[in-house]
Design a protein around this motif. Sequence first.
Motif, PDB file in Angstrom:
ATOM      1  N   LEU A 286       0.881  -1.451  -0.251  1.00 26.20           N
ATOM      2  CA  LEU A 286      -0.329   0.390  -0.154  1.00 26.20           C
ATOM      3  C   LEU A 286       0.897   1.357  -0.292  1.00 26.20           C
ATOM      4  CD1 LEU A 286      -2.985  -1.250   2.552  1.00 26.20           C
ATOM      5  CD2 LEU A 286      -2.996  -0.877   0.061  1.00 26.20           C
ATOM      6  N   THR A 287       2.363   1.312  -0.951  1.00 27.78           N
ATOM      7  CA  THR A 287       2.849   2.467  -0.260  1.00 27.78           C
ATOM      8  C   THR A 287       3.078   2.682  -2.292  1.00 27.78           C
ATOM      9  OG1 THR A 287       5.304   0.830  -1.037  1.00 27.78           O
ATOM     10  CG2 THR A 287       4.326   1.497   1.797  1.00 27.78           C
ATOM     11  N   ARG A 288       2.457   2.307  -3.091  1.00 29.51           N
ATOM     12  CA  ARG A 288       2.579   2.819  -4.651  1.00 29.51           C
ATOM     13  C   ARG A 288       0.933   2.080  -4.705  1.00 29.51           C
ATOM     14  NH1 ARG A 288       7.078  -0.788  -6.396  1.00 29.51           N
ATOM     15  NH2 ARG A 288       6.276  -2.819  -6.965  1.00 29.51           N
ATOM     16  N   PRO A 289       1.132   2.869  -5.431  1.00 27.60           N
ATOM     17  CA  PRO A 289      -0.629   2.506  -6.789  1.00 27.60           C
ATOM     18  C   PRO A 289      -0.398   1.153  -7.657  1.00 27.60           C
ATOM     19  CG  PRO A 289      -0.284   5.009  -7.569  1.00 27.60           C
ATOM     20  CD  PRO A 289       1.132   4.301  -6.368  1.00 27.60           C
ATOM     21  N   GLY A 290      -1.255  -0.060  -6.939  1.00 24.65           N
ATOM     22  CA  GLY A 290      -1.467  -1.687  -7.722  1.00 24.65           C
ATOM     23  C   GLY A 290      -2.211  -1.556  -7.707  1.00 24.65           C
ATOM     24  N   VAL A 291      -2.483  -3.297  -7.869  1.00 22.80           N
ATOM     25  CA  VAL A 291      -4.003  -4.182  -7.816  1.00 22.80           C
ATOM     26  C   VAL A 291      -2.458  -5.747  -6.875  1.00 22.80           C
ATOM     27  CG1 VAL A 291      -4.945  -5.344  -8.080  1.00 22.80           C
ATOM     28  CG2 VAL A 291      -4.262  -3.517  -9.975  1.00 22.80           C
ATOM     29  N   LEU A 292      -4.015  -5.786  -5.920  1.00 28.64           N
ATOM     30  CA  LEU A 292      -3.516  -6.790  -4.899  1.00 28.64           C
ATOM     31  C   LEU A 292      -4.488  -7.822  -5.357  1.00 28.64           C
ATOM     32  CD1 LEU A 292      -4.329  -4.096  -3.279  1.00 28.64           C
ATOM     33  CD2 LEU A 292      -2.871  -5.849  -1.436  1.00 28.64           C
ATOM     34  N   ARG A 293      -4.493  -8.971  -5.715  1.00 33.67           N
ATOM     35  CA  ARG A 293      -5.439 -10.417  -5.767  1.00 33.67           C
ATOM     36  C   ARG A 293      -5.288 -11.048  -4.347  1.00 33.67           C
ATOM     37  NH1 ARG A 293      -4.452 -13.299 -11.246  1.00 33.67           N
ATOM     38  NH2 ARG A 293      -6.654 -13.563 -11.263  1.00 33.67           N
ATOM     39  N   LEU A 294      -7.101 -10.969  -4.111  1.00 29.13           N
ATOM     40  CA  LEU A 294      -7.283 -11.755  -2.556  1.00 29.13           C
ATOM     41  C   LEU A 294      -7.869 -12.690  -3.270  1.00 29.13           C
ATOM     42  CD1 LEU A 294      -7.933  -8.463  -0.754  1.00 29.13           C
ATOM     43  CD2 LEU A 294      -6.113  -9.540  -1.187  1.00 29.13           C
ATOM     44  N   PRO A 295      -7.612 -13.835  -2.563  1.00 25.49           N
ATOM     45  CA  PRO A 295      -8.057 -14.930  -2.875  1.00 25.49           C
ATOM     46  C   PRO A 295      -9.466 -15.221  -1.703  1.00 25.49           C
ATOM     47  CG  PRO A 295      -5.925 -16.092  -1.619  1.00 25.49           C
ATOM     48  CD  PRO A 295      -5.966 -14.345  -2.172  1.00 25.49           C
ATOM     49  N   MET A 296     -10.753 -15.392  -2.595  1.00 28.25           N
ATOM     50  CA  MET A 296     -11.768 -15.020  -1.711  1.00 28.25           C
ATOM     51  C   MET A 296     -11.935 -16.288  -0.577  1.00 28.25           C
ATOM     52  SD  MET A 296     -12.295 -12.947  -1.953  1.00 28.25           S
ATOM     53  CE  MET A 296     -13.913 -12.342  -1.580  1.00 28.25           C
ATOM     54  N   PRO A 297     -12.230 -16.674   0.231  1.00 29.23           N
ATOM     55  CA  PRO A 297     -12.892 -18.131   0.849  1.00 29.23           C
ATOM     56  C   PRO A 297     -13.860 -18.979  -0.163  1.00 29.23           C
ATOM     57  CG  PRO A 297     -13.918 -16.468   1.901  1.00 29.23           C
ATOM     58  CD  PRO A 297     -12.483 -15.100   1.218  1.00 29.23           C
ATOM     59  N   ASP A 298     -14.681 -19.788   0.694  1.00 30.39           N
ATOM     60  CA  ASP A 298     -15.810 -20.760   0.207  1.00 30.39           C
ATOM     61  C   ASP A 298     -17.142 -19.898  -0.466  1.00 30.39           C
ATOM     62  OD1 ASP A 298     -16.342 -23.237  -1.545  1.00 30.39           O
ATOM     63  OD2 ASP A 298     -18.066 -22.822   0.294  1.00 30.39           O
ATOM     64  N   GLU A 299     -17.806 -19.619  -1.037  1.00 38.54           N
ATOM     65  CA  GLU A 299     -19.241 -19.059  -1.230  1.00 38.54           C
ATOM     66  C   GLU A 299     -20.026 -19.430   0.313  1.00 38.54           C
ATOM     67  OE1 GLU A 299     -19.531 -21.993  -3.777  1.00 38.54           O
ATOM     68  OE2 GLU A 299     -18.199 -20.965  -3.249  1.00 38.54           O
ATOM     69  N   SER A 300     -19.440 -20.312   0.987  1.00 42.49           N
ATOM     70  CA  SER A 300     -20.445 -20.018   1.698  1.00 42.49           C
ATOM     71  C   SER A 300     -20.116 -19.736   3.214  1.00 42.49           C
ATOM     72  CB  SER A 300     -20.324 -22.328   2.004  1.00 42.49           C
ATOM     73  OG  SER A 300     -19.335 -22.659   2.765  1.00 42.49           O
TER      74      SER A 300
END
Length: 770
Positions: A286-300
């Motif tokens: 979070l020190t410069r503009p960019g993109v994080l790819r966050l792994p999401m949990p199961d929909e349940s």
Amino acid sequence: MPILPPRLDDRSFDDLLEDLLARVPAHTPEWTNPRLGDPGRTLLELFAWLGDALLYRVNLIPERQRLVFLKLLGQGLRPARPAAAIVSLAFAQPTELAAVTLAAGARIKAPLPFETLAETTLLPVAAEAWYKQPLADADAARMEAVIAGLQKVHRIDGAAKAYLASPLFEGGQAASGEGVDVFALSVDRALWLALMAPAAQRPEQQAATNVAARTALGGGDSGATAMLSVGVVPAIAAPALFEEVGQRARVSVLWEVVTRGADGINADYLTIEPFPGDANDSTAGLTRPGVLRLPMPDESLIWAAANDVGENPRAGVGDNPPRLDDPEKAARLIGWLRLRPKPGSGVSSLKLAWVGINAVAVDQRSTLEGRVLGVSTGAADQVFQLPVASVDADTLRIQVEEPGRAYQPWQRVEDLAALSADALVAREAAVFELDAEAGSLRFGDGVRGRVPERQMRIRLAYGRFGGGRAGNLPAASLSEISSARLVGAARTMPAIKVLQPLATAGGEDAESLARAEQRIPALLRHRERAVTADDYRRLAQEVPGTDVARVELLPRFKPRERRFDVPGVVSVMVLPAQPFGKAPNPRPDRPFIERVHAHLSVRTPLATELYVIGCEYVSLGVSVGVTIRDGFGREAVLFELREALRRLLWPLPPHGPGGAGWPLGRTLRERELEVEISRVAGIAEVGGINLFERAEIAGKGEWRLLTRNTPDGSQSLQLAAWQLPELLSVVAVDNPAGSGSGGAPGDLSALPNPFADDSAVAVPVVPELC
């Protein structure tokens, strides 16, 4: 364009012959018919041929050998740099409820070619940013009874602190100015992202739409983890004066997904972390503009509590997500994502300019693949031209056809002449040399690098091309994805729109030949090493992608201590380019200083303590009384008077007393300003000048008249060696007779608002509400 030595004389054989024939009447008027085959005509042709051969030899060694030096030094023209930005993607049709993954290189419809830089998963989910905004003290006092009642309703034993659920970055727009401090301004030091499904065509279909969107968010039955791409653009504030700039520490934060608590009413939280590597977190913490790819949990496990207080009395209370009172948004809510500091990290502030999901980085380049560049002749030092100039050297992949082996990859080297000390290794190396700006390849000669076999093809396997200042586009210039390749999906690409919250920036044109010539002498002197004062100045002005307008060197000056004569310390003051007269004076921001520092730090001697700093400005106000000559317009003369003072005190070239900006640390004297004012056309007499400095009085900035403590009774503003004046206010009056103080106003409090309308009075009106 490739570097080509200029021709000192471009006349050809025909030009020389025509010139000689044109001189015949003047020198031999009796020769009236110099026809073909005439002995005299043959002699003229012989001399023209000799002259043509002589000019050819002369043009091989031009006087302007700087271009040859560039090639000998391996310093070609610098290629164009692309503009870049972070954008958000969304399905154009709300009926799209399945996730799709776009491969890198998706093309965006825009005035210039833009492409995505990384693979991104587009989920059928939208996000809105919210924070719990505390009530102002006056509002809290007014609603004290209401807060006390809510405390009893929600059975809160301790103190209750009321808040308003406030949206951020509404409509996907970025925050202006210095951004929003999402931690310091919120009750719970957290930023909340409400994850919402698309709006269904009919209200009764919304529940099914929510289930489909939540299923896509959790990965569904695919067995693969769904990746949520979150774009973050920190609001990087200008560094404090003489702040030591280095690599910024990563911000310690937690990303959490709301899940159902054990009691079925309150929220619980699942911590998620981006996978390691720049491909999954290009924000560098979070020190410069960019993109994080966050792994999401199961929909349940993804859950959102009801926002209806009758159904859920704990909605928005305590550690639960904010309560959404908009029924349309509440009906689409399928989950929450929370960003907060890590416990014990000490993080209390995080200023953001924009946050959004389904984000991806883009830049102004286009990708070319599988292009045959030509066929080898088997000769030494063959040159092949790429389809487009200004290639990104890091992405270029070249293949050469080899007998019985099809296409084989060849490697790029900086200099064929410096391959290897081993003659056998150098002779067999499958390498080429690249001129990135011109877009040309050069192969070896059989001694320094292999020669491609005769009749074998050379192919561009992959490369990205483009760049330039034309790519610096305002926000909302990028509209939609025009073409893309889907990963692992046997379906047609759906219509995808692009949301561009911020302007694209960083585009720079390719270096011109004239600019390259100017840096050759400096390159020969400093040889990429910062030793002398001139080395530091030259190198600071050559920082790629940074428009440095002024560089000053302060040797042995330690900025934070305001102290000189410190051994081993070098301070470099830099100012960015800025149009003349645009207030305030130019100040470098943090990314600007970081780029200059990174460029210089690797070129300084090992024992040097390097600081790259901005300038400390001293606020200055001026009042002037003048007499205007007859026949000159009053407003025009007074306007030119103000401009003359601004030109004199402006810190950037070509203004200032010597054309290099106002000198650093030079004392400002009243008499010098008086001389400059008297040069303005239409000024008959300067009645007086008063100088003011800004002073903090009772917590407010006010103008204070400088004392006249010089022998001649004039005013002067003393400046330290690291200071420059900043002209903030100019009051100029004409016909000063009898006005006192030598004709100049004695204060600046009467300075009018330049944006006010003299012909109207501003009055508030009550808006009409439906």
